[in-house]
Scaffold this motif. Structure first.
Motif: not given
Length: 133
Positions: A93-95, A100-101, A90, A61-62, A57-58, A55
């Motif tokens: 932030v494009d998850i 991952e969720r 989600f 964005a977060i 890698r996000h 996670v």
């Protein structure tokens, strides 16, 4: 002012009422959630995936969209369904990955579990000690 009484707890009614009022005045969130919301976003991401990086890698964005964990909670953890983050988080932030969720939801789900009253903790400890060889 909202007063919540938990009948199963063995505290006296007056003490229980006073404790409930004090807790509600002190925080609008349950104690475990309050602790989670005082974390940095980076610490939440590390906690969520155990440092595996799945996670993390996000993180950009977060961080671009949010300043704090409390801001995330205010926007995506409405009181009417306070069980987990709203799915809109989600999407925003494009998850899209289910794993991952799930990893990101886990700390919220754990923090939002009902907190046992002291009498229940004592009972659980006594039962565990009795069943130990």
């Amino acid at each position: 002012l909202h007063i919540k009484l938990d009948a199963p707890c063995s505290m006296g009614l007056l003490a229980q009422t006073m404790a409930s009022v004090a807790l509600e005045e002190a925080s609008r969130y349950p104690p475990r959630l309050e602790a989670l919301l005082h974390m940095s976003i980076s610490d939440w991401l590390l906690l969520s995936d155990g440092g595996s990086g799945l996670v993390m890698r996000h993180a950009l964005a977060i961080h671009r969209n949010f300043d704090s964990m409390e801001q995330i909670a205010m926007l995506y953890l409405p009181p009417e369904h306070r069980k987990e983050l709203d799915e809109k988080f989600f999407l925003d932030v494009d998850i899209h990955g289910a794993k991952e969720r799930e990893l990101l939801q886990a700390p919220f789900r754990e923090a939002l579990q009902a907190e046992p009253c002291p009498a229940q903790i004592s009972l659980n400890l006594a039962m565990a000690q009795r069943s130990s060889p």
